[in-house]
Write a protein that holds these residues in place. Structure first.
Motif, mmCIF file in Angstrom:
data_model
loop_
_atom_site.group_PDB
_atom_site.id
_atom_site.type_symbol
_atom_site.label_atom_id
_atom_site.label_comp_id
_atom_site.label_asym_id
_atom_site.label_seq_id
_atom_site.Cartn_x
_atom_site.Cartn_y
_atom_site.Cartn_z
ATOM 1 N N ALA A 222 0.816 -1.219 0.000
ATOM 2 C CA ALA A 222 0.000 0.000 0.000
ATOM 3 C C ALA A 222 0.845 1.263 0.000
ATOM 4 N N HIS A 223 2.156 1.112 0.247
ATOM 5 C CA HIS A 223 3.058 2.268 0.285
ATOM 6 C C HIS A 223 4.306 1.979 -0.559
ATOM 7 N N THR A 224 4.092 1.525 -1.771
ATOM 8 C CA THR A 224 5.202 1.089 -2.620
ATOM 9 C C THR A 224 6.285 2.148 -2.746
ATOM 10 N N GLU A 225 5.884 3.399 -2.971
ATOM 11 C CA GLU A 225 6.859 4.470 -3.192
ATOM 12 C C GLU A 225 7.524 4.940 -1.905
ATOM 13 N N GLY A 226 6.890 4.655 -0.771
ATOM 14 C CA GLY A 226 7.390 5.212 0.477
ATOM 15 C C GLY A 226 8.194 4.266 1.346
ATOM 16 N N VAL A 227 8.387 3.016 0.930
ATOM 17 C CA VAL A 227 9.127 2.043 1.737
ATOM 18 C C VAL A 227 10.623 2.175 1.455
ATOM 19 N N LYS A 228 11.412 2.376 2.519
ATOM 20 C CA LYS A 228 12.847 2.566 2.375
ATOM 21 C C LYS A 228 13.597 1.700 3.385
ATOM 22 N N VAL A 229 14.895 1.536 3.159
ATOM 23 C CA VAL A 229 15.772 0.851 4.100
ATOM 24 C C VAL A 229 16.968 1.749 4.372
ATOM 25 N N LEU A 230 17.691 1.459 5.445
ATOM 26 C CA LEU A 230 18.893 2.216 5.778
ATOM 27 C C LEU A 230 20.080 1.702 4.968
ATOM 28 N N LYS A 231 20.865 2.624 4.461
ATOM 29 C CA LYS A 231 22.126 2.337 3.771
ATOM 30 C C LYS A 231 21.990 1.272 2.681
ATOM 31 N N PRO A 232 21.108 1.485 1.716
ATOM 32 C CA PRO A 232 20.951 0.491 0.647
ATOM 33 C C PRO A 232 22.218 0.265 -0.174
ATOM 34 N N ASP A 233 23.104 1.262 -0.212
ATOM 35 C CA ASP A 233 24.326 1.129 -1.001
ATOM 36 C C ASP A 233 25.279 0.071 -0.445
ATOM 37 N N MET A 234 25.063 -0.354 0.789
ATOM 38 C CA MET A 234 25.937 -1.360 1.385
ATOM 39 C C MET A 234 25.646 -2.761 0.852
ATOM 40 N N LYS A 235 24.547 -2.928 0.101
ATOM 41 C CA LYS A 235 24.196 -4.199 -0.536
ATOM 42 C C LYS A 235 23.994 -5.327 0.477
ATOM 43 N N THR A 236 23.558 -4.986 1.679
ATOM 44 C CA THR A 236 23.288 -6.014 2.686
ATOM 45 C C THR A 236 21.851 -6.528 2.600
ATOM 46 N N GLU A 237 21.026 -5.843 1.844
ATOM 47 C CA GLU A 237 19.609 -6.198 1.710
ATOM 48 C C GLU A 237 18.926 -6.325 3.078
ATOM 49 N N PRO A 238 18.869 -5.212 3.816
ATOM 50 C CA PRO A 238 18.244 -5.253 5.148
ATOM 51 C C PRO A 238 16.782 -5.649 5.083
ATOM 52 N N ARG A 239 16.318 -6.321 6.122
ATOM 53 C CA ARG A 239 14.934 -6.745 6.192
ATOM 54 C C ARG A 239 14.166 -6.016 7.298
ATOM 55 N N VAL A 240 14.645 -4.828 7.644
ATOM 56 C CA VAL A 240 13.871 -3.884 8.437
ATOM 57 C C VAL A 240 13.560 -2.720 7.505
ATOM 58 N N PHE A 241 12.272 -2.505 7.257
ATOM 59 C CA PHE A 241 11.822 -1.507 6.299
ATOM 60 C C PHE A 241 11.162 -0.343 7.037
ATOM 61 N N TYR A 242 11.220 0.830 6.424
ATOM 62 C CA TYR A 242 10.651 2.030 7.038
ATOM 63 C C TYR A 242 9.658 2.702 6.098
ATOM 64 N N ILE A 243 8.557 3.179 6.655
ATOM 65 C CA ILE A 243 7.631 4.064 5.958
ATOM 66 C C ILE A 243 7.770 5.440 6.602
ATOM 67 N N GLY A 244 7.869 6.467 5.772
ATOM 68 C CA GLY A 244 7.998 7.822 6.291
ATOM 69 C C GLY A 244 9.413 8.206 6.659
ATOM 70 N N LEU A 245 10.405 7.452 6.198
ATOM 71 C CA LEU A 245 11.801 7.748 6.512
ATOM 72 C C LEU A 245 12.274 8.929 5.655
ATOM 73 N N ASP A 247 14.585 11.395 3.535
ATOM 74 C CA ASP A 247 15.724 11.072 2.685
ATOM 75 C C ASP A 247 17.048 11.332 3.386
ATOM 76 N N GLU A 248 17.069 12.307 4.317
ATOM 77 C CA GLU A 248 18.320 12.628 5.019
ATOM 78 C C GLU A 248 18.854 11.451 5.819
ATOM 79 N N PHE A 249 17.998 10.485 6.153
ATOM 80 C CA PHE A 249 18.410 9.377 7.003
ATOM 81 C C PHE A 249 18.815 8.129 6.220
ATOM 82 N N VAL A 250 18.486 8.064 4.959
ATOM 83 C CA VAL A 250 18.710 6.828 4.200
ATOM 84 C C VAL A 250 20.186 6.466 4.162
ATOM 85 N N HIS A 251 21.050 7.443 3.900
ATOM 86 C CA HIS A 251 22.480 7.164 3.789
ATOM 87 C C HIS A 251 23.292 7.768 4.930
#
Length: 265
Positions: A222-245, A247-251
């Protein structure tokens, strides 16, 4: 008001963190060459050829657990932090999950935005903490949950350094690695993790990512565009997802202290 610091401490560039991880893996390889790892680890956990990840150990068959955190619903009450401490009994002053308070300055000069950001182990699909352990005390189950065998852990801290999310620590009392376990002892008997059960605003949801009908999958769909993870560039594929994160916190999230961030937009 939360404690603030200016400017924020930036995260190490992905290339630097990747280099540190490679260095730790090389150390483990050296230990293996001298027979240290083979002597300490069971044959079932030896590294497979062509991969840095050992085979996963048995978990809940067919499941892959993940957590979704809706920051819009988090009120920063710390009920999750307290309930986790009561359930898992880490030493005083050490926490498996925290909710950090951040203040973001707005470029238009209006009142700063206040953000509560829950932090915990991300139970990554490619966890960098697992292959660096020289005695294979850190391991991953087939359902994705990353755990620590405290009977085997020697407290070397390699996994603490390898984690890009600052989610691990050396327990002051046991002198072994410690972190969030998704309360796997509760999941195994059909209960929710302590932090999910106690969340006042219903900001945390845990579920089976392999089940298309699970609540976590329905909410993310229901929030396809809004689901983010921390530090995606690390290629760890985290399985804790955030809604409302934001952009300043992503990296840029680093460390365990409250910080003051200046928005670029």
């Amino acid at each position: 008001m939360p404690e603030t610091h200016s400017p924020a401490r930036p995260s190490a560039p992905p290339a630097v963190q990747q280099g540190k991880r490679t260095f730790l893996q090389d150390l483990v390889g050296l230990a293996t060459a001298f027979g240290l790892t083979a002597a300490a680890a069971p044959a079932a956990a030896l590294t497979l050829p062509g991969t840095t990840q050992p085979p996963r150990r048995p978990g809940m068959e067919g499941k892959r657990f993940g957590m979704l955190v809706d920051i819009r619903k988090c009120i920063g009450c710390q009920a999750c932090t307290v309930s986790c401490s009561v359930e898992n009994l880490p030493p005083i002053g050490q926490f498996r999950t925290t909710v950090l308070q951040y203040e973001i300055d707005k470029p238009d000069g209006s009142m700063p935005a206040m953000v509560s950001l829950p932090r915990l182990c991300n139970h990554c699909e490619e966890p960098p903490c697992v292959p660096v352990c020289p005695v294979q005390a850190t391991f991953q189950r087939t359902d994705g949950i990353v755990l620590v065998d405290n009977e085997r852990c020697v407290g070397c801290g390699y996994c603490v350094q390898a984690c890009p999310y600052d989610a691990r620590f050396i327990n002051h009392e046991t002198q072994t690695a410690d972190k969030c376990t998704f309360c796997e002892h509760r999941l195994d008997v059909g209960l929710l993790p302590a932090c999910v059960e106690s969340c006042v605003g219903g900001a945390r949801v845990i579920g089976d990512l392999n089940d298309p009908g699970s609540e976590i999958n329905r909410r993310m769909a229901a929030h396809t565009e809004g689901v983010k993870v921390l530090k995606p560039d690390m290629k760890t594929e985290p399985r804790v997802f955030y809604i409302g994160l934001p952009d300043e916190f992503v990296h840029g999230v680093a460390g365990q202290a409250s910080v003051r961030l200046v928005s670029d937009h």
